[in-house]
Design an enzyme around this catalytic site. Structure first.
Site, PDB file in Angstrom:
ATOM      1  N   LYS A   1       0.832  -1.215   0.000  1.00 12.18           N
ATOM      2  CA  LYS A   1       0.000   0.000   0.000  1.00 12.18           C
ATOM      3  C   LYS A   1       0.868   1.268   0.000  1.00 12.18           C
ATOM      4  O   LYS A   1       0.462   2.290  -0.565  1.00 12.18           O
ATOM      5  CB  LYS A   1      -0.928   0.000   1.222  1.00 12.18           C
ATOM      6  CG  LYS A   1      -1.997  -1.091   1.219  1.00 12.18           C
ATOM      7  CD  LYS A   1      -2.839  -1.064  -0.045  1.00 12.18           C
ATOM      8  CE  LYS A   1      -2.428  -2.117  -1.054  1.00 12.18           C
ATOM      9  NZ  LYS A   1      -3.227  -2.070  -2.302  1.00 12.18           N
TER      10      LYS A   1
ATOM     11  N   HIS B   1      -8.579   9.173  -6.856  1.00 12.49           N
ATOM     12  CA  HIS B   1      -7.255   8.558  -6.880  1.00 12.49           C
ATOM     13  C   HIS B   1      -6.453   8.929  -5.632  1.00 12.49           C
ATOM     14  O   HIS B   1      -5.896   8.060  -4.958  1.00 12.49           O
ATOM     15  CB  HIS B   1      -6.505   9.012  -8.136  1.00 12.49           C
ATOM     16  CG  HIS B   1      -5.094   8.530  -8.206  1.00 12.49           C
ATOM     17  ND1 HIS B   1      -4.742   7.351  -8.847  1.00 12.49           N
ATOM     18  CD2 HIS B   1      -3.933   9.041  -7.702  1.00 12.49           C
ATOM     19  CE1 HIS B   1      -3.437   7.169  -8.724  1.00 12.49           C
ATOM     20  NE2 HIS B   1      -2.919   8.176  -8.045  1.00 12.49           N
TER      21      HIS B   1
ATOM     22  N   HIS C   1      -8.126   7.536  -2.310  1.00 12.22           N
ATOM     23  CA  HIS C   1      -8.041   6.081  -2.259  1.00 12.22           C
ATOM     24  C   HIS C   1      -6.639   5.630  -1.845  1.00 12.22           C
ATOM     25  O   HIS C   1      -6.480   4.789  -0.947  1.00 12.22           O
ATOM     26  CB  HIS C   1      -8.406   5.512  -3.636  1.00 12.22           C
ATOM     27  CG  HIS C   1      -8.317   4.024  -3.725  1.00 12.22           C
ATOM     28  ND1 HIS C   1      -9.147   3.178  -3.024  1.00 12.22           N
ATOM     29  CD2 HIS C   1      -7.490   3.208  -4.437  1.00 12.22           C
ATOM     30  CE1 HIS C   1      -8.846   1.924  -3.289  1.00 12.22           C
ATOM     31  NE2 HIS C   1      -7.837   1.918  -4.140  1.00 12.22           N
TER      32      HIS C   1
ATOM     33  N   THR D   1     -12.797  -1.295 -13.610  1.00 18.25           N
ATOM     34  CA  THR D   1     -13.539  -0.405 -12.717  1.00 18.25           C
ATOM     35  C   THR D   1     -14.737  -1.138 -12.118  1.00 18.25           C
ATOM     36  O   THR D   1     -15.028  -1.003 -10.921  1.00 18.25           O
ATOM     37  CB  THR D   1     -14.018   0.847 -13.472  1.00 18.25           C
ATOM     38  OG1 THR D   1     -12.892   1.493 -14.076  1.00 18.25           O
ATOM     39  CG2 THR D   1     -14.695   1.826 -12.516  1.00 18.25           C
TER      40      THR D   1
END
Length: 263
Positions: free
Chosen positions: A117, A140, A143, A201
């Site tokens: 991450k 973006h 997230h 998506t």
């Protein structure tokens, strides 16, 4: 921050990872995330203002291959543990402390996921260096920032258990997503010929639908199995936020634009 989390969520740090980078001290994670936010929003655009965009094609290819390999490795290694505990029933996953070997195994997988991450933050750094500012959307940025911060926080206190399923599903999605990125980076023609971009998506949206049900089930049943239920409430709320953001992105990108295209 640490005092607030421990008081509000009624949790204590896991002593097994006390000396591990990122998990052992949340100050390290907060510093990395703060530097990321500062670079993306302020420093990066300022440095690139009077410079030509960097190509970074080779670096990005190596990065994408690395992401495919690492996320694929996590899926492969975690599958026996996750699927063996009947993930599809939605039942609460307890923090397994009965088997030392399983504890070490899941702790290492959780730690690797946290590192991934942090690695994900390079996505945005590459956008800034290439001056692709239109791709640094709120979705973006939010997230990437949230997951880079949330994963070490959660696994600092509970390195396995119910939230581990989130990392497993997310790793599946990212394996497919970075495979698409790798193919699209090979050449412009390759990028235009990949028809399944929108389904990535949809896959991302599907993970949030599944995880919403997975987090909701033990809350409805009152079956917390020793797992901090406030973590589940928080995860559930974030899933709703992501479902809205990704749905909005899908509609704008693949529905609205398709209607505006001339026949």
């Amino acid at each position: 921050m640490v005092n607030f989390i421990e008081k509000y969520f009624d949790v204590t740090p896991d002593p097994r990872s006390a000396d591990w980078f990122l998990i052992g001290s949340l100050k390290q994670t907060c510093l990395i995330v703060a530097c990321y936010a500062f670079f993306v929003k302020k420093l990066g655009p300022s440095l690139m203002k009077n410079r030509k965009p960097f190509e970074l094609r080779t670096i990005i290819r190596i990065y994408n291959i690395s992401q495919i390999c690492i996320n694929g490795y996590l899926v492969f290694k975690a599958s026996p543990y996750i699927l063996g505990r009947s993930i599809w029933t939605g039942r609460c996953f307890s923090v397994d402390e009965s088997n030392p070997e399983t504890e070490r195994y899941t702790l290492w997988l959780s730690y690797t996921y946290c590192l991934v991450k942090i690695l994900d933050l390079l996505d945005t750094v590459f956008f800034v260096l290439r001056k692709r500012y239109n791709q640094v959307s709120f979705l973006h940025f939010y997230h990437h920032l949230l997951l880079a911060l949330l994963a070490p926080v959660v696994y600092h206190y509970n390195p396995n258990g119910h939230m581990g399923v989130m990392g497993y599903i997310n790793s599946i999605v990212h394996t497919v997503m970075y495979f698409y990125y790798f193919l699209s980076n090979l050449s412009p023609n390759m990028k235009n010929s990949i028809w399944w971009k929108k389904y990535i998506t949809l896959m991302q949206m599907g993970q949030f639908v599944f995880l919403t049900g997975f987090f909701l089930y033990p809350l409805i049943n009152g079956e917390f199995c020793g797992y901090p239920f406030k973590f589940l409430y928080f995860a559930l709320a974030q899933n709703f936020v992501f479902m809205i953001l990704f749905s909005n992105f899908y509609i704008k990108t693949y529905v609205t634009k398709a209607k505006l295209k001339p026949n």
